[in-house]
Design an enzyme around this catalytic site. Structure first.
Site, short mmCIF file in Angstrom:
data_model
loop_
_atom_site.label_atom_id
_atom_site.label_comp_id
_atom_site.label_asym_id
_atom_site.label_seq_id
_atom_site.Cartn_x
_atom_site.Cartn_y
_atom_site.Cartn_z
N GLY A 177 73.58 108.60 75.60
CA GLY A 177 74.42 108.70 76.70
C GLY A 177 74.02 109.95 77.67
N GLN A 213 70.68 113.87 63.72
CA GLN A 213 69.52 114.38 64.33
C GLN A 213 69.87 116.14 65.02
OE1 GLN A 213 68.98 111.07 67.29
NE2 GLN A 213 68.19 112.86 68.64
N GLY A 253 65.95 109.79 84.33
CA GLY A 253 64.92 109.73 83.32
C GLY A 253 65.49 108.44 82.59
N HIS A 254 66.62 108.38 82.14
CA HIS A 254 67.20 107.33 81.49
C HIS A 254 67.16 105.91 82.22
CE1 HIS A 254 69.59 110.32 79.20
NE2 HIS A 254 69.15 109.79 78.22
O1 PAF Z 1 65.91 110.26 72.74
C1 PAF Z 1 67.06 110.14 72.32
O2 PAF Z 1 67.85 110.07 73.17
C2 PAF Z 1 67.36 110.03 71.15
O3 PAF Z 1 66.67 111.00 70.08
C3 PAF Z 1 67.42 108.54 70.46
C4 PAF Z 1 65.89 107.95 70.57
C5 PAF Z 1 68.26 107.88 71.45
C6 PAF Z 1 67.49 108.43 69.09
O4 PAF Z 1 69.01 108.91 68.80
#
Ligand code: PAF
Length: 280
Positions: free
Chosen positions: A30, A60, A35-36
């Site tokens: 989110g 993470q 970039g996304h």
């Molecule tokens: O790059 C990210 O946004 C995250 O590390 C991912 C790949 C969605 C995994 O949670």
């Protein structure tokens, strides 16, 4: 656009889409920015339908504070994905992704513990584990990842190869603001003065690229990076590494071919990353 809140809904939606052609997948946490959206555009270029996920993966993040500070605006994210033509989005709760009693983790041993992985222990185990789950749920033909998270990209490529996932990883170039700052969800947390200072990461990488292209070695490139960051009082260098782009072997002195350079620097309480490839 279908919003899938359970694993089963997402599986069913993806299975139906795969019947009509190839499926592209863009996993995100989110806080979507250009970039996304470049990942979504690329996925649409290389597959017939695109699905995405929006899930802030708790495993993470090393600290609860970092997790809590992660920007989130689900309505804006969904609107952007819908406008980009995404067919379905997976929007799960952590308890769906990590069911009660979950004890399986995925670890990419070398790539997950070197460089950025050494500074953030456990981070890449969290990434590899959640990406494995997302791949198993969506079962895409192609998944798109940005080069900005350069080590993450290398690790996911290795994992896909090692675990025989039946999909292809598509790498997408880092998208930058006009002043060179790499787009990142973290940029929103910078104060105005930190934001003004932030392009120093990209400037430092360009200095290092210049050194390597003109025949200098890695220590000389690193000295250029250190000098550039030291000249910006708001920034503190956290790391600068050069690797061979193919197998991610660290380069200590000098090597030919395509090299990947990664930099991280602290601005206030925000850690920024950037990356650049250079052919020497
Ligand atoms: O790059 C990210 O946004 C995250 O590390 C991912 C790949 C969605 C995994 O949670």
């Amino acid at each position: 656009m279908q919003i899938c809140r359970s694993v089963q809904e997402m599986r069913t939606a993806c299975r139906a889409l795969r019947r009509d052609g190839t499926l592209g997948f863009v996993p995100t946490m989110g806080g979507l920015h250009a970039g996304h959206m470049a990942l979504v555009v690329r996925a649409a270029e290389v597959s017939e339908a695109v699905v995405a996920s929006v899930f802030v993966n708790p495993t993470q993040f090393e600290s609860g504070a970092d997790l809590a500070a992660y920007p989130s605006d689900t309505d804006a994210d969904l609107a952007a994905l819908e406008a980009a033509g995404v067919a379905a989005v997976f929007l799960p709760q952590a308890t769906d992704v990590y069911p009660e009693g979950a004890e399986t983790i995925v670890e990419v041993t070398r790539l997950g513990t070197m460089l950025h992985g050494a500074v953030r222990p456990g981070h890449f185990k969290g990434v590899a584990t959640v990406v494995t789950k997302l791949f198993n749920i969506a079962q895409p033909d192609v998944a798109c990842f940005g080069k900005k998270d350069y080590q993450q990209l290398a690790l996911i490529r290795r994992m896909v190869r090692d675990l025989h996932f039946g999909l292809r990883i598509e790498a997408v170039e880092t998208v930058r603001e006009a002043d060179g700052l790499a787009m990142s969800s973290r940029n929103a947390r910078l104060s105005a003065v930190e934001r003004a200072a932030a392009p120093v990461l990209n400037q430092a990488l360009r200095d290092a690229a210049e050194v390597l292209r003109s025949g200098g070695d890695v220590p000389t490139a690193e000295a250029a990076v250190r000098a550039r960051i030291a000249a910006e009082p708001l920034a503190t260098l956290a790391g600068f590494d050069v690797v061979e782009a193919g197998d991610f072997t660290p380069v200590a002195t000098r090597a030919g071919g395509v090299l990947g350079m990664m930099i991280s620097a602290q601005l206030g309480d925000v850690l920024l990353l950037d990356q650049m490839e250079v052919s020497v």
